[in-house]
Design an enzyme around this catalytic site. Structure first.
Site, PDB file in Angstrom:
ATOM      1  N   LYS A 156       0.841  -1.198   0.000  1.00 21.12           N
ATOM      2  CA  LYS A 156       0.000   0.000   0.000  1.00 21.12           C
ATOM      3  C   LYS A 156       0.878   1.250   0.000  1.00 21.12           C
ATOM      4  O   LYS A 156       1.609   1.505   0.944  1.00 21.12           O
ATOM      5  CB  LYS A 156      -0.910   0.056   1.230  1.00 21.12           C
ATOM      6  CG  LYS A 156      -1.965   1.148   1.060  1.00 21.12           C
ATOM      7  CD  LYS A 156      -2.647   1.548   2.351  1.00 21.12           C
ATOM      8  CE  LYS A 156      -1.915   2.609   3.110  1.00 21.12           C
ATOM      9  NZ  LYS A 156      -1.865   3.935   2.457  1.00 21.12           N
ATOM     10  N   GLU A 208       4.532   6.590  15.598  1.00 23.63           N
ATOM     11  CA  GLU A 208       3.205   6.409  16.186  1.00 23.63           C
ATOM     12  C   GLU A 208       2.461   5.238  15.532  1.00 23.63           C
ATOM     13  O   GLU A 208       1.969   4.334  16.213  1.00 23.63           O
ATOM     14  CB  GLU A 208       2.441   7.720  15.981  1.00 23.63           C
ATOM     15  CG  GLU A 208       1.151   7.824  16.712  1.00 23.63           C
ATOM     16  CD  GLU A 208       0.339   9.011  16.188  1.00 23.63           C
ATOM     17  OE1 GLU A 208       0.894   9.877  15.471  1.00 23.63           O
ATOM     18  OE2 GLU A 208      -0.859   9.050  16.488  1.00 23.63           O
ATOM     19  N   GLU A 237      10.652   0.789   9.824  1.00 24.15           N
ATOM     20  CA  GLU A 237      11.572   1.912   9.608  1.00 24.15           C
ATOM     21  C   GLU A 237      10.792   3.161   9.946  1.00 24.15           C
ATOM     22  O   GLU A 237       9.878   3.534   9.224  1.00 24.15           O
ATOM     23  CB  GLU A 237      12.068   1.895   8.161  1.00 24.15           C
ATOM     24  CG  GLU A 237      13.398   2.591   8.007  1.00 24.15           C
ATOM     25  CD  GLU A 237      13.239   3.976   7.443  1.00 24.15           C
ATOM     26  OE1 GLU A 237      13.136   4.918   8.265  1.00 24.15           O
ATOM     27  OE2 GLU A 237      13.190   4.117   6.221  1.00 24.15           O
TER      28      GLU A 237
HETATM   29  P1  NAI Z   1       1.831   7.731   8.769  1.00 21.15           P
HETATM   30  O1  NAI Z   1       2.741   6.857   9.547  1.00 21.15           O
HETATM   31  O2  NAI Z   1       0.421   7.902   9.229  1.00 21.15           O
HETATM   32  O3  NAI Z   1       1.747   7.185   7.262  1.00 21.15           O
HETATM   33  C1  NAI Z   1       2.642   6.278   6.680  1.00 21.15           C
HETATM   34  C2  NAI Z   1       1.861   5.176   5.978  1.00 21.15           C
HETATM   35  O4  NAI Z   1       1.131   4.406   6.929  1.00 21.15           O
HETATM   36  C3  NAI Z   1       0.818   5.676   4.979  1.00 21.15           C
HETATM   37  O5  NAI Z   1       0.811   4.802   3.865  1.00 21.15           O
HETATM   38  C4  NAI Z   1      -0.487   5.555   5.766  1.00 21.15           C
HETATM   39  O6  NAI Z   1      -1.616   5.407   4.952  1.00 21.15           O
HETATM   40  C5  NAI Z   1      -0.237   4.305   6.564  1.00 21.15           C
HETATM   41  N1  NAI Z   1      -1.028   4.150   7.784  1.00 21.15           N
HETATM   42  C6  NAI Z   1      -1.612   5.115   8.554  1.00 21.15           C
HETATM   43  N2  NAI Z   1      -2.229   4.556   9.607  1.00 21.15           N
HETATM   44  C7  NAI Z   1      -2.032   3.218   9.537  1.00 21.15           C
HETATM   45  C8  NAI Z   1      -2.400   2.100  10.348  1.00 21.15           C
HETATM   46  N3  NAI Z   1      -3.086   2.244  11.470  1.00 21.15           N
HETATM   47  N4  NAI Z   1      -1.998   0.862   9.968  1.00 21.15           N
HETATM   48  C9  NAI Z   1      -1.273   0.695   8.854  1.00 21.15           C
HETATM   49  N5  NAI Z   1      -0.900   1.705   8.045  1.00 21.15           N
HETATM   50  C10 NAI Z   1      -1.266   2.957   8.387  1.00 21.15           C
HETATM   51  O7  NAI Z   1       2.523   9.119   8.628  1.00 21.15           O
HETATM   52  P2  NAI Z   1       1.828  10.550   8.309  1.00 21.15           P
HETATM   53  O8  NAI Z   1       0.593  10.736   9.135  1.00 21.15           O
HETATM   54  O9  NAI Z   1       1.681  10.664   6.854  1.00 21.15           O
HETATM   55  O10 NAI Z   1       2.954  11.550   8.820  1.00 21.15           O
HETATM   56  C11 NAI Z   1       2.994  11.919  10.204  1.00 21.15           C
HETATM   57  C12 NAI Z   1       4.427  12.047  10.681  1.00 21.15           C
HETATM   58  O11 NAI Z   1       5.092  10.802  10.558  1.00 21.15           O
HETATM   59  C13 NAI Z   1       5.271  13.011   9.886  1.00 21.15           C
HETATM   60  O12 NAI Z   1       5.120  14.320  10.327  1.00 21.15           O
HETATM   61  C14 NAI Z   1       6.652  12.477  10.144  1.00 21.15           C
HETATM   62  O13 NAI Z   1       7.153  13.003  11.346  1.00 21.15           O
HETATM   63  C15 NAI Z   1       6.454  10.991  10.284  1.00 21.15           C
HETATM   64  N6  NAI Z   1       6.778  10.242   9.058  1.00 21.15           N
HETATM   65  C16 NAI Z   1       7.939   9.522   9.028  1.00 21.15           C
HETATM   66  C17 NAI Z   1       8.304   8.849   7.871  1.00 21.15           C
HETATM   67  C18 NAI Z   1       9.562   8.081   7.774  1.00 21.15           C
HETATM   68  O14 NAI Z   1      10.045   7.856   6.678  1.00 21.15           O
HETATM   69  N7  NAI Z   1      10.122   7.625   8.865  1.00 21.15           N
HETATM   70  C19 NAI Z   1       7.483   8.907   6.679  1.00 21.15           C
HETATM   71  C20 NAI Z   1       6.245   9.638   6.822  1.00 21.15           C
HETATM   72  C21 NAI Z   1       5.944  10.283   7.973  1.00 21.15           C
END
Ligand code: NAI
Ligand code: MG
Length: 503
Positions: free
Chosen positions: A208, A263, A282
């Site tokens: 996804k 989170e 990661e």
């Molecule tokens: P997120 O962690 O919510 O999104 C990342 C992926 O997880 C997306 O594909 C999303 O649809 C999916 N996702 C969301 N909730 C889920 C769940 N309960 N179970 C499985 N998959 C789920 O990150 P978001 O809200 O886009 O960004 C928030 C913060 O996260 C950012 O401000 C940043 O600090 C951090 N972040 C870190 C990343 C990294 O590469 N380590 C990448 C993106 C965000």
């Protein structure tokens, strides 16, 4: 640096009477627009990719993918529900049992090579699509994301017939079907990091992409068709967190791999506790870039800029904290600010742009909120006076000085172009401050002394330590974190080990 043909001088009169005649390109020179013109070849609407075919979502629901540079709609994306995720896992399981899982590695290698070559053939088109959908500068997607994604497929194609050497003295076997969820900061590259090792090892995949950046994954599905991969080896289900949760929690998944926020990583880990699924995570970071007084100052300034402002700071390993040795702190900060004033913030499709658009309205709100906290907590904020486009999501490069470890801007992941500057007097103090974080993904050390680099690299609790450079990547080099930055490695031999069982 600008070339003579791409710059034009502003009328000299604008600069008369300036009190400080610093040489600042952003002030002295204007750039003619230089948009990348390749056709991204987008469809108006993208369905799910299941069993080798594009199929409509069972709910019939679609959502818009927006170009964050100008807030226009780019394409409609299908919203997959649990039934669609079920169908994707069924297709992946069938492919694993009947074709891919049984195929000799040397045959799988041919498909991986084909994917890499097809991506290279359409590199400009993919770079433009990536920039339009995600907001990153075209020079990033063109020179880094797309070539690096192809490199991951080439590298893993090379492994597919040499799997006897992945774990010396042991044999390896694929795990089965792997569920993968990726974020929006490197949409195509994270897809490559996830898919290439999984396929090389003989697994099949349900992936996804992030809701704001699904387009290049769906374009990649076209390459999968063109490469003639057996149906079901790779399946893409698009949607939001609900779709992601269905992918991570599916009983068929032998392993799940997640990149995203700490989170959500914790939510997934809690929900899978007690199952026998393999897991790699990661997650976030709050990396320190540590500059000693004997460092090559100009290179270090460039490295710091590249480490945090590159890709709008949407990088989990971004050097979001600068730790600078006290004797040079004032001079270093002055040079850094002078350089920041020359950065070009604006339309990501323009080849001159250094800092593009923030990926989404939500992320822009997060950055704005946390920067507000920094100001409130008393840190000193610097932003250049650059003009921002009227439409779209943009944020000026921002530096906080006078920061202490208790400030939230020094502790929390901001995921935007925001740098917090702290100082140190001794090596031990630098190590202590760098490690004083819940994260441990990466760090940078800038010094002339090799012995100091080696000492720092053993003492820093970070998965990657760059020395006199930053944000350097290679498919042969494993990447991954300590502490709340996650576990497991991606890339290299170590990355493959996370996609197999030892027999
Ligand atoms: P997120 O962690 O919510 O999104 C990342 C992926 O997880 C997306 O594909 C999303 O649809 C999916 N996702 C969301 N909730 C889920 C769940 N309960 N179970 C499985 N998959 C789920 O990150 P978001 O809200 O886009 O960004 C928030 C913060 O996260 C950012 O401000 C940043 O600090 C951090 N972040 C870190 C990343 C990294 O590469 N380590 C990448 C993106 C965000
Ligand atoms: Mg988008």
């Amino acid at each position: 640096m600008p070339t003579l043909t791409s710059i034009k001088k502003r009328p000299a009169s604008r600069h008369l009477g300036r009190p400080t005649p610093e040489l600042i390109f952003g002030d002295l020179w204007e750039f003619d627009p230089a948009p990348e013109t390749a056709d991204p070849r987008l469809k108006a609407r993208y369905d799910l990719f299941i069993g080798g075919k594009f199929v409509a979502p069972s709910s019939g629901k679609y959502f818009d993918s927006i170009n964050p540079a100008n807030e226009t709609k780019l394409a409609e994306i299908a919203h997959a529900n649990a039934a669609d995720v079920d169908a994707a896992y069924a297709a992946a399981k069938k492919a694993f049992d009947t074709t891919w899982g049984k195929m000799p590695g040397r045959e799988r290698a041919k498909y991986l090579y084909r994917l890499a070559r097809l991506l290279q053939d359409r590199a400009r088109e993919f770079a433009v699509a990536e920039t339009l959908d995600g907001g990153k500068p075209i020079k990033e997607s063109r020179d880094f994301d797309v070539p690096m994604a192809a490199a991951h497929f080439f590298y893993h194609a090379g492994w597919a017939d040499k799997l006897d050497y992945v774990a010396p003295g042991r044999s390896v076997a694929p795990l089965g079907v792997v569920g993968q969820v990726i974020p929006w900061n490197f949409p195509l590259l994270m897809l490559a990091w996830k898919i290439a090792p999984a396929l090389a090892m003989g697994n099949t995949v349900v992936l996804k992409p992030a809701e704001t950046t699904s387009v290049t994954a769906l374009k990649f599905a076209e390459l999968i068709q063109d490469a003639g991969l057996p149906p079901g080896v790779v399946n893409f289900v698009t949607g939001f967190g609900d779709t992601g949760a269905a992918v991570m929690g599916h009983p068929t998944a032998a392993k799940v791999a997640f990149t995203g926020s700490t989170e959500v990583g914790k939510i997934i880990m809690r929900s899978l506790a007690g199952t026998d699924k393999k897991m790699t995570m990661e997650l976030g970071g709050k990396a320190a870039n540590i500059v000693f007084d004997d460092a090559p100052i100009d290179q270090a300034v460039e490295g710091i800029i590249n480490g945090i402002f590159f890709n709008q700071g949407h990088v989990c390993c971004a050097g979001s904290r600068l730790l600078v040795h006290e004797p040079i702190a004032e001079r270093f900060l002055a040079k850094l600010k002078t350089r920041i004033k020359t950065l070009r913030v604006g339309d990501p499709i323009d080849k001159n742009t250094d800092i593009g658009a923030i990926n989404s309205k939500e992320q822009l709100a997060t950055i704005t909120r946390l920067v507000g906290v920094g100001v409130k907590e008393g840190a000193v904020m610097f932003q250049p006076a650059c003009k921002l486009p009227a439409k779209g999501y943009y944020f000026r490069p921002t530096v906080f000085s006078g920061v202490s470890m208790s400030h939230r801007v020094a502790r929390e992941e901001i995921f935007g172009p925001v740098l917090s500057v702290l100082t140190f007097r001794t090596l031990d103090e630098a190590v202590e401050k760098a490690n004083n974080t819940a994260y441990g993904l990466s760090a940078g050390v800038w010094t002339d002394k090799g012995s100091r680099i080696l000492k720092m690299s053993t003492e820093l609790k970070a998965g990657v330590v760059w020395a006199n450079t930053y944000n350097k990547f290679d498919p042969t080099s494993p990447f991954g974190g300590y502490k709340e930055s996650g576990f497991g490695r991606e890339g290299g031999r170590q990355g493959l080990l996370d996609y197999c069982k030892l027999v």
